[in-house]
Design a protein around this motif. Structure first.
Motif, PDB file in Angstrom:
ATOM      1  N   SER A   1      42.587   8.732   3.357  1.00  0.00           N
ATOM      2  CA  SER A   1      42.530   7.657   3.955  1.00  0.00           C
ATOM      3  C   SER A   1      43.657   6.637   3.789  1.00  0.00           C
ATOM      4  O   SER A   1      44.361   6.993   2.914  1.00  0.00           O
ATOM      5  CB  SER A   1      41.048   6.926   3.517  1.00  0.00           C
ATOM      6  N   ASP A   2      43.787   5.602   4.418  1.00  0.00           N
ATOM      7  CA  ASP A   2      44.891   4.425   4.095  1.00  0.00           C
ATOM      8  C   ASP A   2      44.044   3.159   3.746  1.00  0.00           C
ATOM      9  O   ASP A   2      43.175   2.877   4.389  1.00  0.00           O
ATOM     10  CB  ASP A   2      45.597   4.596   5.702  1.00  0.00           C
ATOM     11  N   ILE A   3      44.996   2.385   2.874  1.00  0.00           N
ATOM     12  CA  ILE A   3      44.420   1.305   2.497  1.00  0.00           C
ATOM     13  C   ILE A   3      44.025   0.368   3.642  1.00  0.00           C
ATOM     14  O   ILE A   3      43.013  -0.628   3.411  1.00  0.00           O
ATOM     15  CB  ILE A   3      45.415   0.546   1.384  1.00  0.00           C
ATOM     16  N   SER A   4      44.805   0.324   4.626  1.00  0.00           N
ATOM     17  CA  SER A   4      44.574  -0.478   5.649  1.00  0.00           C
ATOM     18  C   SER A   4      43.117  -0.423   6.514  1.00  0.00           C
ATOM     19  O   SER A   4      42.635  -1.138   7.009  1.00  0.00           O
ATOM     20  CB  SER A   4      45.587  -0.459   6.890  1.00  0.00           C
ATOM     21  N   GLN A   5      42.678   0.702   6.140  1.00  0.00           N
ATOM     22  CA  GLN A   5      41.211   0.990   6.768  1.00  0.00           C
ATOM     23  C   GLN A   5      40.004   0.507   5.868  1.00  0.00           C
ATOM     24  O   GLN A   5      38.981   0.329   6.284  1.00  0.00           O
ATOM     25  CB  GLN A   5      41.177   2.645   6.890  1.00  0.00           C
ATOM     26  N   VAL A   6      40.667   0.221   4.559  1.00  0.00           N
ATOM     27  CA  VAL A   6      39.565  -0.277   3.680  1.00  0.00           C
ATOM     28  C   VAL A   6      39.701  -1.480   3.621  1.00  0.00           C
ATOM     29  O   VAL A   6      38.674  -2.348   3.320  1.00  0.00           O
ATOM     30  CB  VAL A   6      39.756   0.462   2.233  1.00  0.00           C
ATOM     31  N   ALA A   7      40.793  -2.380   3.574  1.00  0.00           N
ATOM     32  CA  ALA A   7      41.275  -3.820   3.131  1.00  0.00           C
ATOM     33  C   ALA A   7      41.737  -4.258   4.595  1.00  0.00           C
ATOM     34  O   ALA A   7      43.110  -4.218   4.773  1.00  0.00           O
ATOM     35  CB  ALA A   7      42.105  -3.970   2.063  1.00  0.00           C
ATOM     36  N   PRO A   8      41.124  -5.024   5.359  1.00  0.00           N
ATOM     37  CA  PRO A   8      41.446  -5.596   6.754  1.00  0.00           C
ATOM     38  C   PRO A   8      42.936  -6.485   6.046  1.00  0.00           C
ATOM     39  O   PRO A   8      42.738  -7.094   5.137  1.00  0.00           O
ATOM     40  CB  PRO A   8      40.499  -6.389   7.220  1.00  0.00           C
TER      41      PRO A   8
END
Length: 481
Positions: A444-451
Motif C-alpha cells: 500500500s501507499d501512505i496516500s491511500q491511508v492518509a488523505p
C-alpha cells in the motif's frame, strides 16, 4: 542602509587571459575595494589556456570569489568537469547551465549559460523551457538583482542607438529578451558581443497604467585585453533589493527610456513550448513538466484538451527552508537534484550520512504529491537502498506531517546487525509515549491511508514493515529521531 551595499566587479570574455584579468582585479580591489565578488559573462576559457594550469593546480588563487558561466564553444567544454556546476579551482566557481544564486547578503543573481537554440539542447545551448524554468523560479519572489547571460538580448537597443561593431538584432537572443522582460532584473550583463555598451536605463512599467517599478540597466562588456581598449571590467555598488526602501528602489533617473521589450515577446515563442529539456543544475532545476503520453507529449498547464490539468503545489505562507527556489535553502547541503525532488544532507543528522528527500516545489506531505514527484521520490529511495547496501548498511525512512511546512522524507542508515530489532524498537518507544503504531499492507501507499491534510507519522523499515500513526494531539516531534 550603507552596511548592506555590495561592491561587485563584472568582466566580459576572458578567453584564457587570467593573468591580465586577475592583475587588474587585484589592483582595482586594492584601490577601490573591498569587492565581494567577480562575475564573468561570456567565455572564460579560450584557445590558449596555459595560464589556467597554476590556478587548477592550486599554485595561484583568484583574488576574489569568481563566478563564471558555462562554455559557449566546443573547444572549451573539456575544462568543465561537471556541467551541472562545480568549483573549478579555489575561488573560481562555475555556476551551472541556469538558475538563481542567492547570496548570504540577500543579493539574487540569475544566470544563463550557452547560446539560444531551437534544436536539441546540449552543453553549449539553452532552449525555450530553460527560459520558462527561470521565469518560474523568479515568480514566487521576483527580486532578481543581477542577470548574467553570455548572449545579448536581441531587442535591447529599442528606443536607443545601437553599439558600433555589433548588431544584437542579428546575433542576439529573442529568448533572453523575453527573460529580461519577465524577470525585470536591476542589472543585466552580457559578454559575447565583445563590445562595451551601457544602455540608458529603461523602465519596467507603463506610465499612468501601472505602479512605478525599478529600472533595469543593461551593460555589454568587451573582451579582456581587447586591442581597441574598450571597457572590459565594470565596477558598481548595489544594495540587495530585499533591503531597499521601495521609494528609493523605484526612483526614475532623468535619462530613463521606455522598455525595449513588449508583451508580444511572450506570444512569439509559444510554439517552442514543447522543446525537450534535459540536464540539471548546480543550485536547483525547476524544468517545466510534461505529459509524455501517446497523445503528443503535450505540455501540462497550457489548457490542452488532450491532457489532464495537474494540481499546482500551494505556495508557502512564509519563508520555507526547504523549497529549492527559496534563498533560505542551505544549498551547500544539496547532494542530488532530480526533475521534481532532491536529496540533501540533514542539518544536525542522527548519523553522518543522515539524508533528506524533498520535493523541489512546495508540498506539505507525501499525500499531497503529484504522481511524477511521488514516483521520483520512490526512485531516490531505491537508489539510496542500493547505495547503503553496498556500504554494509540498511535504511529506515520516516516522515512526520505534523507541525511541519514542507515534506521531508528522513533517510537514516543503520547497521545491518540492528535490522531485526527495528520493529520492536519502534513499538516499544511508541508504547512509552502511549502511541498506537498501526502496520499497513506492504504494497500500500501512505496516500491511500492518509488523505491530503491528515497529520501523521509514517515509517518504512528495512524488514519491509510500514508503520503509521494518525496524529491527533500532543505528538512528540522528535519521535522518529
Amino acid at each position: 542602509m550603507s552596511d548592506r551595499v555590495e561592491k561587485i566587479l563584472v568582466c566580459g570574455n576572458v578567453e584564457g587571459r587570467l593573468n591580465q584579468l586577475f592583475k587588474r582585479v587585484s589592483s582595482v580591489n586594492e584601490k577601490n575595494g573591498p569587492f565581494s565578488m567577480l562575475l564573468c559573462v561570456g567565455e572564460f576559457f579560450g584557445s590558449d589556456n596555459s595560464q589556467w594550469v597554476p590556478y587548477q593546480k592550486g599554485k595561484l588563487k583568484a583574488p576574489l570569489p569568481t563566478y563564471i558561466l558555462g562554455p559557449h564553444n566546443h573547444h572549451t567544454r573539456e575544462y568543465f568537469s561537471d556541467m551541472k556546476g562545480c568549483e573549478l579551482a579555489e575561488n573560481i566557481i562555475y555556476l551551472g547551465p541556469s538558475g538563481i544564486y542567492p547570496c548570504s547578503s540577500g543579493l539574487r543573481i540569475m544566470y544563463l549559460s550557452g547560446r539560444e537554440t531551437d534544436k536539441k539542447k546540449n552543453d553549449l545551448s539553452f532552449v525555450f523551457n530553460d527560459i520558462k524554468a527561470l521565469e518560474t523560479q523568479a515568480t514566487n519572489k521576483p527580486t532578481i538583482d543581477i542577470l548574467m547571460t553570455g548572449q545579448w538580448p536581441n531587442a535591447v537597443c529599442g528606443f536607443v542607438k545601437k553599439p558600433e561593431g555589433y548588431d544584437p538584432e542579428a546575433d542576439g537572443s529573442t529568448m533572453i529578451s523575453r527573460l529580461a522582460y519577465n524577470v525585470q532584473p536591476r542589472y543585466h550583463f552580457s559578454g559575447l558581443g565583445e563590445v562595451y555598451y551601457e544602455r540608458l536605463p529603461y523602465r519596467n512599467h507603463k506610465i499612468l497604467n501601472e505602479p512605478t517599478r525599478h529600472v533595469t540597466r543593461f551593460i555589454g562588456l568587451a573582451k579582456v585585453g581587447n586591442p581597441e581598449k574598450q571597457k572590459w571590467l565594470y565596477a558598481f555598488n548595489i544594495t540587495p533589493m530585499v533591503h531597499c526602501e521601495q521609494s528609493e528602489l523605484n526612483k526614475q533617473p532623468p535619462d530613463v527610456t521606455e522598455c525595449p521589450y513588449s508583451e508580444s515577446i511572450n506570444t512569439q515563442q509559444r510554439s517552442q513550448a514543447c522543446a525537450k529539456v534535459s540536464g540539471a543544475q548546480f543550485f536547483y532545476d525547476m524544468n517545466a513538466k510534461f505529459d509524455d503520453t501517446e497523445r503528443g507529449k503535450k505540455r501540462i498547464g497550457d489548457g490542452d484538451k488532450g491532457g489532464e490539468r495537474k494540481r499546482l503545489p500551494p505556495k508557502p505562507t512564509g519563508p520555507c527552508w526547504f523549497c529549492l527556489a527559496s534563498p533560505e535553502v542551505e544549498k551547500h547541503l544539496v547532494v542530488s537534484v532530480g526533475n521534481h525532488s532532491y536529496v540533501a544532507l540533514a542539518k544536525g543528522g542522527l548519523v553522518s550520512e543522515h539524508l533528506l528527500i524533498l520535493p523541489i516545489a512546495h508540498f506539505q506531505s507525501t499525500s499531497d504529491l503529484e504522481d511524477d514527484c511521488r514516483e521520483e521520490i520512490e526512485k531516490f529511495k531505491s537508489a539510496l537502498k542500493r547505495m547503503f547496501k553496498k556500504k554494509g548498511s540498511s535504511v529506515v525512512f520516516f516522515e512526520r506531517n505534523y507541525r511541519s511546512q514542507h515534506l521531508q522524507v528522513q533517510v537514516v542508515p543503520i547497521p545491518k546487525n540492528t535490522v531485526d530489532c527495528t520493529l520492536e524498537t519502534f513499538m516499544n518507544i511508541a508504547t512509552s509515549f502511549n502511541l498506537e503504531l498501526d502496520e499497513i499492507p506492504k504494497l500500500s501507499d501512505i496516500s491511500q491511508v492518509a488523505p491530503p491534510g491528515t497529520p501523521f507519522f509514517y515509517t518504512e523499515l528495512p524488514t519491509g514493515e510500514k508503520l503509521y500513526h494518525r496524529v491527533k494531539k500532543n505528538f512528540p516531534l522528535q519521535f522518529g529521531r
